[in-house]
Design an enzyme around this catalytic site. Sequence first.
Site, PDB file in Angstrom:
ATOM      1  N   HIS A  66      34.458  38.926  36.763  1.00 46.49           N
ATOM      2  CA  HIS A  66      32.697  38.773  37.627  1.00 46.49           C
ATOM      3  C   HIS A  66      32.657  40.052  37.888  1.00 46.49           C
ATOM      4  O   HIS A  66      31.641  39.980  38.839  1.00 46.49           O
ATOM      5  CB  HIS A  66      33.031  37.502  38.455  1.00 46.49           C
ATOM      6  CG  HIS A  66      33.380  36.002  37.828  1.00 46.49           C
ATOM      7  ND1 HIS A  66      33.692  34.798  38.545  1.00 46.49           N
ATOM      8  CD2 HIS A  66      33.134  36.246  36.479  1.00 46.49           C
ATOM      9  CE1 HIS A  66      34.034  34.083  37.467  1.00 46.49           C
ATOM     10  NE2 HIS A  66      33.410  34.349  37.217  1.00 46.49           N
ATOM     11  N   ARG A 316      40.901  30.256  35.398  1.00 50.88           N
ATOM     12  CA  ARG A 316      40.145  30.715  34.986  1.00 50.88           C
ATOM     13  C   ARG A 316      39.322  32.460  34.730  1.00 50.88           C
ATOM     14  O   ARG A 316      38.565  32.838  34.410  1.00 50.88           O
ATOM     15  CB  ARG A 316      38.005  30.071  35.487  1.00 50.88           C
ATOM     16  CG  ARG A 316      38.289  28.613  34.923  1.00 50.88           C
ATOM     17  CD  ARG A 316      37.538  28.038  34.694  1.00 50.88           C
ATOM     18  NE  ARG A 316      36.843  27.708  36.849  1.00 50.88           N
ATOM     19  CZ  ARG A 316      35.562  27.391  36.763  1.00 50.88           C
ATOM     20  NH1 ARG A 316      34.255  27.010  36.077  1.00 50.88           N
ATOM     21  NH2 ARG A 316      35.064  27.177  37.924  1.00 50.88           N
ATOM     22  N   PHE A 317      40.626  33.246  35.984  1.00 54.44           N
ATOM     23  CA  PHE A 317      40.803  34.862  36.106  1.00 54.44           C
ATOM     24  C   PHE A 317      39.462  35.080  36.327  1.00 54.44           C
ATOM     25  O   PHE A 317      39.193  36.389  35.939  1.00 54.44           O
ATOM     26  CB  PHE A 317      41.032  35.033  34.863  1.00 54.44           C
ATOM     27  CG  PHE A 317      42.349  33.811  34.619  1.00 54.44           C
ATOM     28  CD1 PHE A 317      43.488  33.571  34.738  1.00 54.44           C
ATOM     29  CD2 PHE A 317      41.806  33.572  33.237  1.00 54.44           C
ATOM     30  CE1 PHE A 317      44.575  32.618  34.062  1.00 54.44           C
ATOM     31  CE2 PHE A 317      42.713  32.495  32.548  1.00 54.44           C
ATOM     32  CZ  PHE A 317      44.143  32.460  33.007  1.00 54.44           C
ATOM     33  N   CYS A 318      38.722  34.488  37.169  1.00 54.90           N
ATOM     34  CA  CYS A 318      36.719  34.941  37.559  1.00 54.90           C
ATOM     35  C   CYS A 318      36.354  35.912  36.462  1.00 54.90           C
ATOM     36  O   CYS A 318      35.586  36.607  36.422  1.00 54.90           O
ATOM     37  CB  CYS A 318      37.545  36.569  38.407  1.00 54.90           C
ATOM     38  SG  CYS A 318      38.510  36.076  40.055  1.00 54.90           S
ATOM     39  N   ALA A 319      36.519  34.547  35.086  1.00 56.00           N
ATOM     40  CA  ALA A 319      35.348  35.175  34.233  1.00 56.00           C
ATOM     41  C   ALA A 319      34.959  33.458  33.190  1.00 56.00           C
ATOM     42  O   ALA A 319      35.838  33.232  32.262  1.00 56.00           O
ATOM     43  CB  ALA A 319      36.955  35.978  33.102  1.00 56.00           C
TER      44      ALA A 319
END
Length: 401
Positions: A66, A316-319
């Site tokens: 993100h 969700r790993f900022c993705a």
Amino acid sequence: AGFGSQVCTTVYEAARDEVGRFLGVRPDDTVVFTRNTTDAVNLLAHCVAHAVGPSARVVVLDLEHHANLLPWSALRRTVVATRPTAQETLDALAAALCAEPTALLAVTGASNVTGERLPLARLADLAHEAGARLFVDAAQLAPHRPIDLAGLGIDYLALSGHKLYAPFGAGALLGRRDWLDVAPPYLAGGGAVREVTLTSVDWADAPARHEAGTPNLPGVAALAAACRALAALPVGALAAHDEELKGRLVRGLADLPGVRVLSLWPDAGPDPAPAAGAPVTDSGPVGVVTFTLTGHHPDAAAYLAAERGISLRAGRFCAHPLLHRLGAPAGALRASVGVGSTAADVDELLDALRSYLTRGPGWRYLPGPGGWVPTPDDRLLPDWAAAVPTAPTPAASPCDT
């Protein structure tokens, strides 16, 4: 004027030189210290908007963190869908860059989800052939591979100190100074000026222009120390260590039932060993492995931490767009190997997962405000953190395990 102040200034500016050397900046490049990668990307977006214009076109892939996706939305952002292979993705980027005038191609150096990467030298060529510049989010790449801005043709690069084993709170934006010198300060304040009157301001050039306020001297010094330590490793040792442990983990996960390792491209294989005197290749995946456990409860990361002392990232790993693309919209588990990781660490993780998949957790877990936690949770805070309030034990819910 004080000697202590002079020492601090010397340390701070020496850190700037150290970070620049570590990443192979050109003589006329600049190094701006920031809070982290996210801060650095937002700074660059601010500079592009003022130096090129608010309608500047920026091309990105849909696989980005993100931090390298959201800041460009204030400009004219074009998102290119990732293709089934790395070569097809490169072709799609080339077509997008040539479709209309573009100011910047902004890409990740290595995916923070799969560890896969596109060849940066080729991306630089594509961008420059189209009259654009290349920005690389190197937060995930820098801890795993050497980077040479000048050699690869990268125009701008951002990273975070904590990914390089420094403390939280220090990062950097490196690259060509012209856009940074044209844009007004990212933050207006002391240290960013040459002269101030009540009706006018004469701003300093970069990097001071974008470093207003009291600097994070300990964080910057620690970032430089981390760069110095990584640079002292034997040539090729970091990549070899990384690939050996990643391969061991991926092979072990393949033997576990219901485990799916997430990946983007079948043609993003490991870097071949370079011949003597040959340049290091820049396309193989780094030591990041993300996987899902089919049909199993999302308390797996809490189990690994509480019962086995193993920390994995879960979520969700900022993705988010990438996790949807990979068929894991609810999230996954991510293991990262580093310079201190060993084969025994990998084997311990595999053994813990095998136990979890066959016998389940030994404790009971409930969802809490900060994620899944064991209940009762009898882990004690260290003395230095005793004053920090703890979250209450969550109440039972229908999804108890």
